[in-house]
Scaffold this motif. Structure first.
Motif, PDB file in Angstrom:
ATOM      1  N   ILE A  27       0.841  -1.204   0.000  1.00 23.76           N
ATOM      2  CA  ILE A  27       0.000   0.000   0.000  1.00 23.76           C
ATOM      3  C   ILE A  27       0.873   1.250   0.000  1.00 23.76           C
ATOM      4  N   VAL A  28       1.986   1.198   0.706  1.00 23.56           N
ATOM      5  CA  VAL A  28       2.908   2.349   0.677  1.00 23.56           C
ATOM      6  C   VAL A  28       3.429   2.560  -0.747  1.00 23.56           C
ATOM      7  N   ALA A  29       3.715   1.443  -1.442  1.00 24.12           N
ATOM      8  CA  ALA A  29       4.178   1.561  -2.835  1.00 24.12           C
ATOM      9  C   ALA A  29       3.067   2.134  -3.719  1.00 24.12           C
ATOM     10  N   LEU A  30       1.836   1.701  -3.468  1.00 20.47           N
ATOM     11  CA  LEU A  30       0.702   2.227  -4.250  1.00 20.47           C
ATOM     12  C   LEU A  30       0.555   3.736  -4.034  1.00 20.47           C
ATOM     13  N   ILE A  31       0.694   4.157  -2.784  1.00 17.30           N
ATOM     14  CA  ILE A  31       0.550   5.589  -2.498  1.00 17.30           C
ATOM     15  C   ILE A  31       1.686   6.382  -3.140  1.00 17.30           C
ATOM     16  N   ALA A  32       2.876   5.791  -3.155  1.00 14.48           N
ATOM     17  CA  ALA A  32       4.005   6.469  -3.808  1.00 14.48           C
ATOM     18  C   ALA A  32       3.691   6.695  -5.283  1.00 14.48           C
ATOM     19  N   GLU A  33       3.053   5.690  -5.891  1.00 15.56           N
ATOM     20  CA  GLU A  33       2.656   5.811  -7.303  1.00 15.56           C
ATOM     21  C   GLU A  33       1.589   6.901  -7.460  1.00 15.56           C
ATOM     22  N   CYS A  34       0.629   6.908  -6.531  1.00 12.72           N
ATOM     23  CA  CYS A  34      -0.448   7.911  -6.582  1.00 12.72           C
ATOM     24  C   CYS A  34       0.126   9.332  -6.450  1.00 12.72           C
ATOM     25  N   ARG A  35       1.153   9.453  -5.617  1.00  9.32           N
ATOM     26  CA  ARG A  35       1.732  10.776  -5.387  1.00  9.32           C
ATOM     27  C   ARG A  35       2.315  11.374  -6.661  1.00  9.32           C
ATOM     28  N   ARG A  36       2.721  10.486  -7.577  1.00 12.02           N
ATOM     29  CA  ARG A  36       3.283  10.987  -8.837  1.00 12.02           C
ATOM     30  C   ARG A  36       2.182  11.491  -9.764  1.00 12.02           C
ATOM     31  N   ASP A  37       0.947  11.100  -9.460  1.00 14.87           N
ATOM     32  CA  ASP A  37      -0.201  11.575 -10.246  1.00 14.87           C
ATOM     33  C   ASP A  37      -0.420  13.049  -9.907  1.00 14.87           C
ATOM     34  N   PRO A  38      -0.480  13.925 -10.923  1.00 12.01           N
ATOM     35  CA  PRO A  38      -0.696  15.344 -10.607  1.00 12.01           C
ATOM     36  C   PRO A  38      -2.015  15.601  -9.884  1.00 12.01           C
ATOM     37  N   HIS A  39      -2.937  14.647  -9.961  1.00  7.41           N
ATOM     38  CA  HIS A  39      -4.206  14.778  -9.239  1.00  7.41           C
ATOM     39  C   HIS A  39      -4.276  13.691  -8.158  1.00  7.41           C
ATOM     40  N   SER A  40      -3.244  13.642  -7.338  1.00 10.95           N
ATOM     41  CA  SER A  40      -3.127  12.536  -6.378  1.00 10.95           C
ATOM     42  C   SER A  40      -4.317  12.435  -5.431  1.00 10.95           C
ATOM     43  N   GLU A  41      -4.928  13.581  -5.106  1.00  6.40           N
ATOM     44  CA  GLU A  41      -6.070  13.536  -4.172  1.00  6.40           C
ATOM     45  C   GLU A  41      -7.220  12.704  -4.737  1.00  6.40           C
ATOM     46  N   SER A  42      -7.321  12.678  -6.063  1.00  7.37           N
ATOM     47  CA  SER A  42      -8.418  11.925  -6.676  1.00  7.37           C
ATOM     48  C   SER A  42      -8.224  10.423  -6.494  1.00  7.37           C
ATOM     49  N   ILE A  45      -9.789   7.735  -2.647  1.00  4.59           N
ATOM     50  CA  ILE A  45     -10.811   6.712  -2.388  1.00  4.59           C
ATOM     51  C   ILE A  45     -10.285   5.323  -2.740  1.00  4.59           C
ATOM     52  N   SER A  46      -9.576   5.212  -3.849  1.00  6.09           N
ATOM     53  CA  SER A  46      -9.074   3.883  -4.220  1.00  6.09           C
ATOM     54  C   SER A  46      -8.020   3.406  -3.212  1.00  6.09           C
ATOM     55  N   VAL A  47      -7.235   4.338  -2.678  1.00  8.23           N
ATOM     56  CA  VAL A  47      -6.253   3.953  -1.646  1.00  8.23           C
ATOM     57  C   VAL A  47      -6.987   3.450  -0.400  1.00  8.23           C
ATOM     58  N   LEU A  48      -8.023   4.171   0.002  1.00  8.25           N
ATOM     59  CA  LEU A  48      -8.766   3.751   1.206  1.00  8.25           C
ATOM     60  C   LEU A  48      -9.419   2.386   1.005  1.00  8.25           C
ATOM     61  N   HIS A  49      -9.896   2.132  -0.217  1.00  6.97           N
ATOM     62  CA  HIS A  49     -10.458   0.794  -0.504  1.00  6.97           C
ATOM     63  C   HIS A  49      -9.397  -0.287  -0.300  1.00  6.97           C
ATOM     64  N   LYS A  50      -8.204  -0.022  -0.771  1.00  4.90           N
ATOM     65  CA  LYS A  50      -7.117  -1.017  -0.632  1.00  4.90           C
ATOM     66  C   LYS A  50      -6.799  -1.263   0.840  1.00  4.90           C
ATOM     67  N   VAL A  51      -6.738  -0.190   1.606  1.00  2.00           N
ATOM     68  CA  VAL A  51      -6.429  -0.336   3.031  1.00  2.00           C
ATOM     69  C   VAL A  51      -7.519  -1.165   3.716  1.00  2.00           C
ATOM     70  N   LEU A  69       1.279  10.246   3.794  1.00  2.22           N
ATOM     71  CA  LEU A  69       1.964   9.778   2.585  1.00  2.22           C
ATOM     72  C   LEU A  69       1.403  10.409   1.316  1.00  2.22           C
ATOM     73  N   LEU A  70       0.091  10.594   1.298  1.00  7.06           N
ATOM     74  CA  LEU A  70      -0.526  11.158   0.093  1.00  7.06           C
ATOM     75  C   LEU A  70      -0.448  12.687   0.091  1.00  7.06           C
ATOM     76  N   GLN A  71      -0.018  13.213   1.233  1.00  9.88           N
ATOM     77  CA  GLN A  71       0.122  14.666   1.409  1.00  9.88           C
ATOM     78  C   GLN A  71      -1.208  15.388   1.190  1.00  9.88           C
ATOM     79  N   VAL A  72      -2.194  14.830   1.872  1.00  3.87           N
ATOM     80  CA  VAL A  72      -3.542  15.380   1.873  1.00  3.87           C
ATOM     81  C   VAL A  72      -3.867  15.692   3.336  1.00  3.87           C
ATOM     82  N   PRO A  73      -4.561  16.783   3.630  1.00  2.61           N
ATOM     83  CA  PRO A  73      -4.875  17.083   5.037  1.00  2.61           C
ATOM     84  C   PRO A  73      -5.599  15.919   5.729  1.00  2.61           C
ATOM     85  N   ALA A  74      -5.188  15.641   6.970  1.00  2.00           N
ATOM     86  CA  ALA A  74      -5.777  14.521   7.712  1.00  2.00           C
ATOM     87  C   ALA A  74      -7.292  14.683   7.843  1.00  2.00           C
TER      88      ALA A  74
END
Ligand code: FES
Length: 181
Positions: A27-42, A45-51, A69-74
């Protein structure tokens, strides 16, 4: 929507190492991949589903780690997790009891079955028994109306259930839980 992919924490390696203990490497690797997405916040939901798929529910610790990790406000992560009904914020029991409250089951006494389950387990909808064995949830039509009233426990379908049968049905699963099945 934030498009920042910068790492604002100096000790990022430590943050990732700590997150791996909470979320696991995949999941940490998945989030690292998401962070490279310019719209990482979008991707939140898929990250939370995985968790949730991995741990059964989303704890505060999971949510904090995802936010960091996703650098989104808690508060945003907690808000999303709390908004959608398909996210569980409490641990679920070993056995998920789904009482069908669809029309066919309801007219055949599903409410009495639900009441009996609540009495026996000492819990309400969405709660887990103190021993962690059962979580009680309600469903709409489970697609087996010919067996109404229907209760599903994990993947087992119990049809023509009566309130009187509830204790013996629960006992069967308590034995399984004790046997580690
Ligand atoms: S209404 Fe209960 S299975 Fe269809």
């Amino acid at each position: 929507m934030s498009t920042c992919t910068c790492k604002t924490t100096d000790n990022w390696e430590q943050v990732e190492a700590a997150a791996k203990l909470v979320l696991g490497e995949k999941i940490v690797a998945l989030i690292a991949e998401c962070r490279r997405d310019p719209h990482s916040e979008s991707r939140l939901i898929s990250v939370l589903h995985k968790v949730q798929a991995q741990y059964g529910y989303l704890s505060d610790t999971h949510l904090d780690a995802v936010a960091q990790l996703l650098q989104v406000p808690a508060a945003k992560v907690a808000g999303v997790a709390g908004f959608y009904h398909f996210f569980r914020l409490k641990p679920r029991g070993k056995f998920m009891i789904n009482v069908c409250l669809g029309t066919a089951c309801y007219v055949k006494g599903a409410d009495r079955i639900a009441q009996k389950l609540m009495e026996e387990l000492g819990i309400q909808w969405g709660e887990t028994s103190k021993d962690g064995v059962f979580t009680l949830e309600a469903s709409r039509c489970l697609g087996t109306c010919g067996l109404a009233p229907v209760v599903m426990i994990n993947n087992d379908v119990h049809g023509d259930v009566t309130a009187d049968q509830v204790p013996s049905i629960l006992e069967k699963y308590i034995k399984k839980a004790k046997a580690g099945e």
